[in-house]
Design an enzyme around this catalytic site. Structure first.
Site, PDB file in Angstrom:
ATOM      1  CE  LYS A 100      33.172  38.099  44.050  1.00 21.26           C
ATOM      2  NZ  LYS A 100      31.832  38.426  43.491  1.00 21.26           N
ATOM      3  NE  ARG A 183      35.588  30.932  46.185  1.00 19.14           N
ATOM      4  CZ  ARG A 183      35.540  31.693  45.089  1.00 19.14           C
ATOM      5  NH1 ARG A 183      35.020  32.900  45.139  1.00 19.14           N
ATOM      6  NH2 ARG A 183      36.009  31.248  43.954  1.00 19.14           N
ATOM      7  NE  ARG A 311      32.655  40.052  37.798  1.00 22.41           N
ATOM      8  CZ  ARG A 311      32.151  40.368  38.987  1.00 22.41           C
ATOM      9  NH1 ARG A 311      32.642  39.843  40.086  1.00 22.41           N
ATOM     10  NH2 ARG A 311      31.150  41.222  39.072  1.00 22.41           N
TER      11      ARG A 311
END
Ligand code: A3P
EC number: 2.8.2.-
Length: 346
Positions: A100, A183, A311
């Site tokens: 992710k 991230r 998303r």
């Protein structure tokens, strides 16, 4: 005469005095700076020269949408593959994580470079026992056809957190280049949760709220047993990798910047891979509907990433966000120190 000698002596003494004071000041400054956190290997000093000689044949981009496409569709003959000297090569660089973090976007964007060829699927060779037992030739056969001068890249984000993987990759190629895209850790954990939640909902299953998973109900502390939290402790995983590879073998990509302004991040990767700069603004355009940068190969072919990327995250209780950020803070500091790359994470 005596006056002249005295003046000369005074001049010498003055010179010696200045030298001594200068050295003393230098020493004080040096010792002072040792107290501060010094990056073990500042990123700029690790990067190769920004402009490398042109070696990339022009036909390769054309090949990517031409013959490679045909091979993927099963339309190319063995004769065509032989005629073009195409081979299946083991990866010379791997995007090892983080899940992710933007691993798919990074791979697809690097594939815009004429000297890069991507393995489309996540191969999961090093983290999956069954696959690993199939041996290195099985792995090579999963790789796309490429010209000898091209670099094959694969991405399997599970590699970053799986204990056995660093040693296995080291055994395959101890000089391989390793890319890690990160991230802000709390956002990444929520993104991770969102992906799992969507999977559950697709199967009509219920799932806990993020807050319940991320915080231990008994102690009210951060639940380090929760995988989405553990994955975001980047330094813990990286330290395992550093037992096998020196820090120069890693390049850290800022996944948050890859979303908002991808080109500078891609240029840093080009330099890390010792490739001439070929990806340009032309290759990336912002798609307002998707809310992301999309890829332009040429006038006729462009694409955005699938809808499973980007998303909408659920709203998370601000006190839980604050708790998680406080928890990750010291790990982040260590991560900055080791990698030489600092982020403005809270
Ligand atoms: P979100 O779904 O949380 O927005 P991975 O490929 O490692 O699973 O990472 C998915 C993340 O890539 C997405 O997280 C998305 O924000 C990010 N991303 C970065 N650049 C993107 C792009 N150009 N298009 C779509 N998603 C992108």
């Amino acid at each position: 005469m005596l006056f002249k000698q005295q003046a000369l002596l005074r001049q010498k003494l003055f010179l010696l005095g200045s030298l001594a004071i200068g050295s003393l000041l230098y020493l004080v400054a040096r010792v002072g700076s040792l107290d501060r956190l010094q990056p073990i290997c500042p990123i700029e000093s690790r990067l190769g020269p920004p402009h490398l000689p042109e070696q990339i044949p022009l036909r390769t981009l054309q090949y990517k949408r031409g013959l490679l496409h045909e091979i993927r569709k099963g339309n190319a003959t063995k004769e065509q593959i032989r005629m073009h000297n195409l081979v299946q090569q083991l990866p010379r660089a791997i995007i090892i994580g983080v899940r992710k973090g933007g691993t798919r976007a990074l791979l697809e964007m690097l594939n815009l470079h004429p000297a890069v060829v991507k393995a489309s699927q996540e191969i999961h060779f090093f983290d999956n026992e069954q696959n690993y037992a199939r041996g290195i030739d099985w792995y090579r056969e999963k790789m796309p056809f490429s010209f000898l001068h091209q670099i094959t890249i694969e991405k399997s984000p599970a590699y970053f957190i799986t204990e056995e993987v660093p040693e296995r990759i080291f055994k395959m190629n101890s000089s391989i280049k390793l890319l890690i895209i990160v991230r802000e850790p709390t956002t990444r954990a929520v993104s991770d949760y969102t992906q799992v939640l969507e999977g559950k909902e697709r199967k009509n299953k219920t799932y806990h709220k993020f807050e319940k998973l991320a915080i231990d109900g008994n102690t009210c502390d951060v639940n380090t047993k929760y995988k989405a939290v553990r994955t975001s402790i980047y330094t813990k995983h990286l330290e395992r990798w550093l037992k096998y590879f020196p820090v120069e073998h890693f390049h850290i990509v800022d996944g948050d910047r890859l979303i908002t302004d991808p080109l500078p991040e891609l240029q840093l990767v080009e330099r890390f891979l010792n490739l001439p700069s070929r990806i340009s603004r032309y290759n990336l355009y912002f798609n307002a509907t998707r809310g992301f940068y999309c890829l332009r190969f040429n006038n006729v072919f462009n694409k955005c990433l699938a809808g499973s990327k980007g998303r909408i995250h659920p709203e998370v209780d601000p006190s839980v966000v604050a708790k998680l950020r406080k928890f990750f803070h010291p790990f982040n500091q260590k991560f900055y120190q080791i990698t030489g790359r600092t982020f403005n994470w809270p």
